[in-house]
Design an enzyme around this catalytic site. Structure first.
Site, PDB file in Angstrom:
ATOM      1  N   ASN A  72      29.234 -24.836  10.116  1.00 48.08           N
ATOM      2  CA  ASN A  72      29.470 -26.235  10.460  1.00 48.08           C
ATOM      3  C   ASN A  72      30.918 -26.382  10.919  1.00 48.08           C
ATOM      4  O   ASN A  72      31.835 -26.404  10.111  1.00 48.08           O
ATOM      5  CB  ASN A  72      29.191 -27.129   9.250  1.00 48.08           C
ATOM      6  CG  ASN A  72      29.229 -28.600   9.604  1.00 48.08           C
ATOM      7  OD1 ASN A  72      29.611 -28.982  10.697  1.00 48.08           O
ATOM      8  ND2 ASN A  72      28.805 -29.432   8.661  1.00 48.08           N
ATOM      9  N   ASP A 100      27.176 -34.298  11.834  1.00 49.67           N
ATOM     10  CA  ASP A 100      26.133 -33.894  10.885  1.00 49.67           C
ATOM     11  C   ASP A 100      24.950 -34.854  10.895  1.00 49.67           C
ATOM     12  O   ASP A 100      23.796 -34.448  10.771  1.00 49.67           O
ATOM     13  CB  ASP A 100      26.709 -33.802   9.472  1.00 49.67           C
ATOM     14  CG  ASP A 100      27.642 -32.616   9.301  1.00 49.67           C
ATOM     15  OD1 ASP A 100      27.784 -31.825  10.262  1.00 49.67           O
ATOM     16  OD2 ASP A 100      28.234 -32.481   8.216  1.00 49.67           O
ATOM     17  N   GLY A 105      23.699 -28.934   8.946  1.00 50.02           N
ATOM     18  CA  GLY A 105      24.950 -29.341   9.584  1.00 50.02           C
ATOM     19  C   GLY A 105      25.608 -28.305  10.463  1.00 50.02           C
ATOM     20  O   GLY A 105      26.644 -28.582  11.088  1.00 50.02           O
ATOM     21  N   ASP A 125      26.486 -26.086  13.709  1.00 52.97           N
ATOM     22  CA  ASP A 125      26.560 -26.600  15.072  1.00 52.97           C
ATOM     23  C   ASP A 125      27.219 -25.593  16.012  1.00 52.97           C
ATOM     24  O   ASP A 125      27.619 -24.491  15.601  1.00 52.97           O
ATOM     25  CB  ASP A 125      27.302 -27.941  15.104  1.00 52.97           C
ATOM     26  CG  ASP A 125      28.647 -27.910  14.372  1.00 52.97           C
ATOM     27  OD1 ASP A 125      29.306 -26.848  14.364  1.00 52.97           O
ATOM     28  OD2 ASP A 125      29.033 -28.946  13.797  1.00 52.97           O
ATOM     29  N   ASP A 136       9.907 -18.220  24.145  1.00 55.36           N
ATOM     30  CA  ASP A 136       9.147 -18.401  22.911  1.00 55.36           C
ATOM     31  C   ASP A 136       7.638 -18.335  23.192  1.00 55.36           C
ATOM     32  O   ASP A 136       7.172 -18.737  24.259  1.00 55.36           O
ATOM     33  CB  ASP A 136       9.513 -19.764  22.312  1.00 55.36           C
ATOM     34  CG  ASP A 136       8.856 -20.025  20.987  1.00 55.36           C
ATOM     35  OD1 ASP A 136       9.113 -19.270  20.036  1.00 55.36           O
ATOM     36  OD2 ASP A 136       8.073 -20.993  20.900  1.00 55.36           O
ATOM     37  N   GLU A 143       8.770 -13.389  23.617  1.00 52.02           N
ATOM     38  CA  GLU A 143       8.245 -13.181  22.279  1.00 52.02           C
ATOM     39  C   GLU A 143       6.738 -12.970  22.390  1.00 52.02           C
ATOM     40  O   GLU A 143       6.003 -13.855  22.831  1.00 52.02           O
ATOM     41  CB  GLU A 143       8.528 -14.399  21.396  1.00 52.02           C
ATOM     42  CG  GLU A 143       7.961 -14.247  19.985  1.00 52.02           C
ATOM     43  CD  GLU A 143       7.830 -15.565  19.253  1.00 52.02           C
ATOM     44  OE1 GLU A 143       7.942 -15.550  18.018  1.00 52.02           O
ATOM     45  OE2 GLU A 143       7.597 -16.600  19.912  1.00 52.02           O
TER      46      GLU A 143
END
Length: 617
Positions: free
Chosen positions: A139, A145, A165, A167, A332, A361
């Site tokens: 974070n 947040d 939180g 980032d 994905d 994937e």
């Protein structure tokens, strides 16, 4: 009389004002801007606003051709096709004129393409990928947040499924740590907005394809992140999800077409089976369920067969490459996509960026199944997916069998040998991404029973065999846990939050064993980063004997010998049968210990150990 004319003038002015005031506002324009000089001269701009389909569209700019205005089922959308082949960088107005005299104007910009993006070399088998879940890594900005207006206002590091939180700023703060570790490429799970009510932290339910989630930062910060990576020689891979979106995506409550997503009389979930796509005996209903069924109820399945959806997705991903200067994509849930769309999409990306890297994937159950999804139509697939590489589950399972299995036919080290012996089936197996774990799987250290010798042995294989190695954040400090539930393998990196009792980013915050693991990983990763043989070399492997598996990576300039002893007792390896690779060499250096071996006739092998030896004369 003059009062009468004044009255008419006032009435006319008021009517004109009201007409303009009543012109619908544009709620959305995608993409919001584009670039001149693209190889593909076609640009389709999505316009969204209340009842805008009644408008007449105009746009005047030197070299710009307005080809077609497409009206669709929903009158709140227009899809405008432009030819920008001859247009130079600059701004022009897209004007929507309505029958009542009202006008809505959007100032559109064609930007200058970055000369640096044309030099992108992609992610290759020279690289080592480090996978990060940004919400769980660090974070760096507590101010984001929680963001007012978003559906998920959770913030609790004590919960597996709420936001924690982490980032983009937190990742930027640790780029030097990653570079020092020997990492050369970073893959973050999706950073785009996931304005979902629950579990919004994982990123795989996009609600805005063009916007970084504000709890991670901004589009501008993401671009800064890429620039900071490049300044350190680190490449950036973006995780993209063309198969589905989040149920709260901005368009879901007002779809352009009913079939923008796949519709069913009642909810239909994908079968999670890859076999129908390749099964010569399939029932087509099974195949349709595989690719058109929804992933989960909160992730609607996008209809990539709809040409407008196809254009929207294709432009979006090209937009991110050009905007941020990316080096690669991880796709994905690849088997659940429309494979013809994916092939066309791959062509469109490589037309603009020939060296750009893409891997998918697959998570399928065999080498043949993996090869089915890769480029080249090498096994009679009847079509070419154009996909460069896959997440190589077969190699992963082969390494685990080598570490945890038992001796016997095609078990133990023989399993990995067998998997690699089938590489003839791929167009280019070096483009496969090899790995031991990720955000959906039990962590590697747990999977080897927290056996430190096995941990070192497996990583030694991963970082020296063919393919592009990928590791999951925290592997270097022995983070562990099983994936039931998956939140257990998505724990915070200790030290990523101010006030953490332990800081595993620093040596003083790690235990003795964790520091040993960190040093081991760092030593091998940095050796790989500078090794001609491990980056560019051919692979030659020998049939395993007595639980010992030997292979070589070699170029004209360097030869690395890798010896895997899967026995739980020390062994002596006689090297006579490796003469064609060791001939001309009289000594070796143990890459990890620094120890010198002054003769190669017989090599002492510690129990449960993989030796990485650079041969010398």
């Amino acid at each position: 009389m003059k009062y009468f004319f004044k009255l008419l003038l006032c009435l006319w002015a008021g009517a004109t004002f009201n007409a303009y005031a009543q012109a619908p506002a544009l709620k959305r324009v995608d993409p919001a801007f584009w670039w001149a000089g693209m190889k593909n001269a076609n640009l389709q701009v999505l316009l969204y606003g209340d009842n805008i389909a009644s408008a007449t569209i105009s746009a005047k700019y030197p070299g710009l051709i307005l080809k077609k205005v497409n009206k669709v089922e929903n009158p709140n959308y227009l899809f405008v096709d432009f030819d920008i082949a001859s247009a130079k960088p600059g701004k022009f107005d897209i004007v929507l004129a309505f029958a009542n005299g009202g006008k809505t104007t959007y100032s559109y910009e064609l930007k200058q393409r970055s000369s640096e993006n044309k030099k992108l070399m992609g992610v290759t088998n020279k690289d080592l990928i480090y996978l990060i879940m940004p919400d769980r890594f660090s974070n760096g900005d507590t101010g984001n947040d929680k963001v007012a207006g978003l559906r998920d206002q959770s913030l609790s590091r004590d919960s597996l499924y709420t936001r924690h939180g982490g980032d983009i700023k937190g990742v930027i703060n640790h780029l030097d740590y990653l570079k020092d570790l020997g990492v050369t490429a970073i893959w973050m799970t999706p950073e785009v907005e996931n304005d979902m009510k629950n579990a919004s932290y994982h990123g795989y339910a996009a609600t805005d394809f063009y916007k970084i989630d504000p709890r991670y930062g901004t589009n501008e910060l993401y671009k800064t992140y890429v620039n900071e990576c490049h300044a350190r020689g680190l490449k950036v891979i973006k995780d993209v999800v063309p198969n589905h979106c989040g149920s709260e995506a901005w368009f879901m409550n007002d779809l352009p077409f009913k079939d923008w997503v796949h519709q069913w009389p009642k909810y239909q979930q994908t079968t999670y089976k890859d076999q129908p796509a390749m099964d010569p005996y399939r029932n087509d209903k099974d195949w349709k369920l595989q690719v058109d069924g929804w992933f989960v109820p909160s992730m609607p399945d996008l209809n990539e067969g709809n040409p407008y959806v196809a254009a929207y997705l294709t432009q979006n991903y090209i937009w991110w490459i050009e905007y941020a200067g990316l080096d690669g994509f991880r796709i994905d849930t690849f088997p659940y996509n429309d494979l013809q769309f994916m092939a066309n999409w791959m062509d469109a990306v490589h037309k603009e960026y020939p060296q750009f890297s893409i891997f998918g994937e697959t998570l399928v159950n065999s080498v043949v199944s993996q090869a089915f999804y890769t480029a080249g139509a090498t096994i009679n697939q009847k079509f070419d997916t154009k996909l460069q590489g896959v997440t190589d589950v077969a190699v992963k399972e082969g390494i685990y069998e080598t570490l945890n299995g038992h001796f016997g036919w095609m078990s133990g080290a023989s399993k990995l040998y067998d998997v690699l012996s089938q590489d003839f089936i791929y167009k280019d197996p070096s483009k496969n991404v090899i790995f031991m774990d990720n955000h959906d799987m039990s962590r590697y250290f747990s999977m080897v029973g927290q056996n430190f010798d096995k941990y070192k042995s497996g990583l030694s294989i991963l970082l020296t065999t063919r393919g592009i190695p990928q590791v999951y954040y925290g592997v270097e400090v022995l983070m562990k846990n099983y994936s039931n539930p998956d939140g257990w393998v998505r724990e915070d990196f200790p030290g990523g939050w101010q006030g953490d009792k332990q800081n595993k980013f620093a040596a003083e915050g790690r235990t003795g064993l964790e520091n040993e693991a960190h040093t081991f990983f760092k030593t091998l990763a940095n050796y790989r980063k500078n090794s001609d043989a491990l980056q560019n070399g051919k692979l030659m492997q020998y049939v395993p004997e007595n639980g010992i598996y030997v292979y070589f990576r070699y170029t004209a300039n360097q030869t690395v010998m890798v010896v895997v002893n899967t026995n739980d007792t020390p062994q002596i390896l006689e090297t006579a049968r490796f003469t064609d690779r060791v001939s001309g060499f009289s000594k070796a250096k143990n890459v990890l210990s620094g120890e010198s071996l002054n003769q190669l006739d017989k090599i002492k092998l510690p129990a449960t150990t993989t030796l990485v030896l650079e041969l010398g004369k």
